[in-house]
Scaffold this active site. Structure first.
Site, short mmCIF file in Angstrom:
data_model
loop_
_atom_site.label_atom_id
_atom_site.label_comp_id
_atom_site.label_asym_id
_atom_site.label_seq_id
_atom_site.Cartn_x
_atom_site.Cartn_y
_atom_site.Cartn_z
N GLU A 182 0.81 -1.22 0.00
CA GLU A 182 0.00 0.00 0.00
C GLU A 182 0.85 1.27 0.00
O GLU A 182 0.42 2.30 -0.50
CB GLU A 182 -0.92 0.03 1.21
CG GLU A 182 -1.97 -1.08 1.26
CD GLU A 182 -3.03 -0.93 0.18
OE1 GLU A 182 -3.18 0.17 -0.36
OE2 GLU A 182 -3.68 -1.94 -0.13
N GLU A 212 -1.54 9.76 0.44
CA GLU A 212 -1.89 9.41 -0.94
C GLU A 212 -1.21 10.38 -1.91
O GLU A 212 -1.21 11.60 -1.70
CB GLU A 212 -3.41 9.46 -1.10
CG GLU A 212 -3.91 9.05 -2.45
CD GLU A 212 -5.44 9.03 -2.50
OE1 GLU A 212 -5.98 8.83 -3.61
OE2 GLU A 212 -6.08 9.20 -1.44
N ASN A 215 -14.64 6.34 7.40
CA ASN A 215 -13.58 5.50 7.96
C ASN A 215 -12.79 6.24 9.04
O ASN A 215 -12.41 5.65 10.05
CB ASN A 215 -12.63 5.03 6.86
CG ASN A 215 -13.15 3.82 6.12
OD1 ASN A 215 -13.88 3.00 6.68
ND2 ASN A 215 -12.79 3.68 4.85
#
Length: 377
Positions: free
Chosen positions: A230, A239, A277
């Site tokens: 990831e 990100e 989340n």
């Protein structure tokens, strides 16, 4: 990921290896081979020196640099050595004349069936008088039969160790040592600290703490392999595609996006994303991440906790948590399904799946455990 998972060998019973004293030059061990797997306690010669492996390694040329896996045992030559004096022996007794003058002197235990042995422990197998070193933790398997757990040793002393060697546990009891962690992530971002990971373990004690030692290490390897994928090897904290940042605010949620529409982009080892989340993770961990999402990119322990939270509690697009997949024998492939589901599984992106499998296979080897079955999804 789409709500993604998105969270040497330390010396374990290894007796200290002492090069045999010599009236001439110490004899050189078998030359180092890059293709050879070396486990804790194994020796090799390179550039006129003998070297001792502290934990699992392969393809890392003996040197005092690098990960520190190799310990320099000093210069060696072609002459044979003599048995060390009592003061040199690590067993606390006087060694009898060595049956192998070119061998290494080490402490050992008499092998007893049913006794738990940790990786690196050297035993003498009385039925054939040979020495063996444990290459993986095991509950007293026969060294002449269970060759995955034992390898022949050139231990040359006849004086047994009076008791098993004790070791200092890893911080927090984590099954991955700091040396192994550094070996797994040699280029990691300094943000992802080992101490932060250990501090995060208290949030979910069952993580890498359920089942046998093998299962615990397999779960740790699976978790670390997925987060390696990831984050590009724990390189990325946030990100990289900033164009996605405004897309992670689900305005249908009653609590909205108080930190801003573009505030819930992927962060941390699981690249935690979406306002729902952040709220769910924060509520579970007792941290207000809905209003303070930046904590995941500024506090290493918080970042690690969000990764472990997802691993332990979220099914994602799968049918079970990644934790349950590993401790219930469903296999590494099911952890991938719990992270990215159809985006990668069932032929969705086989290259991404293989990347995760490769990391898991490598990390399992570092921890000295088999991968188990069902690696793919």
């Amino acid at each position: 990921m789409a709500a993604l998972l998105t969270g040497a060998l330390a010396a374990t019973g290894l007796a200290v290896m002492v090069p045999a004293s010599s009236t001439a030059a110490t004899a050189c061990a078998t030359p180092y081979a890059a293709s050879q797997v070396y486990t804790g306690g194994m020796t090799a010669s390179y550039n006129g020196h003998n070297w001792n492996a502290k934990w699992w390694t392969q393809g890392e040329t003996p040197s005092t640099a690098g990960s520190g896996v190799w310990a320099d045992q000093g210069a060696c030559g072609t002459g044979g050595g003599t048995t060390p004096s009592p003061s040199q022996s690590q067993t606390g007794g006087t060694a009898s004349p060595s049956p192998n003058p070119t061998g290494t002197v080490c402490a050992f235990q008499i092998w007893v069936a049913g006794t738990q042995y940790t990786t690196g422990t050297v035993v003498k197998y009385v039925p054939n008088g040979q020495f063996y070193v444990a290459t993986h933790d095991n509950p007293g398997y026969d060294p002449t039969i269970s060759t995955w757990y034992w390898s022949p040793s050139n231990c040359a002393t006849d004086t047994p160790s009076p008791s098993p060697t004790t070791t200092t546990p890893n911080p927090g009891g984590f099954v991955v040592s700091e040396a192994q962690f550094n070996q797994m992530f040699p280029s990691r971002n300094p943000f992802y600290t080992y101490s932060g990971l250990v501090a995060a373990l208290s949030a979910y004690p069952a993580f890498a703490g359920t089942g046998s030692d093998t299962v615990k290490k397999q779960e740790a390897a699976a978790f670390l392999a997925n987060i390696s994928h990831e984050t590009g090897g724990l390189v990325y904290v946030v990100e990289q595609n900033t164009a996605n940042y405004p897309h992670y605010c689900d305005t249908t949620q009653p609590y909205g996006c108080p930190a801003g529409q573009a505030a819930y982009y992927g962060r941390g080892p699981i690249q935690l994303s979406w306002n729902f989340n952040y709220k769910a993770a924060g509520d579970a961990l007792g941290i207000d991440l809905l209003n303070n999402p930046n904590l995941v990119q500024t506090d290493a322990a918080v970042a690690w906790k969000t990764g472990i939270w997802y691993w332990m509690t979220q099914n994602g697009p799968g049918t079970m948590t990644a934790h349950n997949a590993m401790v219930n024998g469903k296999g590494f492939g099911e952890t991938i399904r719990s992270i990215n589901g159809s985006l990668e599984c069932n032929g969705g992106n086989p290259a991404q799946v293989q990347s995760r499998i490769n990391a898991y296979t490598s990390f399992s080897a570092i921890l000295g455990v088999p991968t188990g079955s069902n690696l793919s999804c």
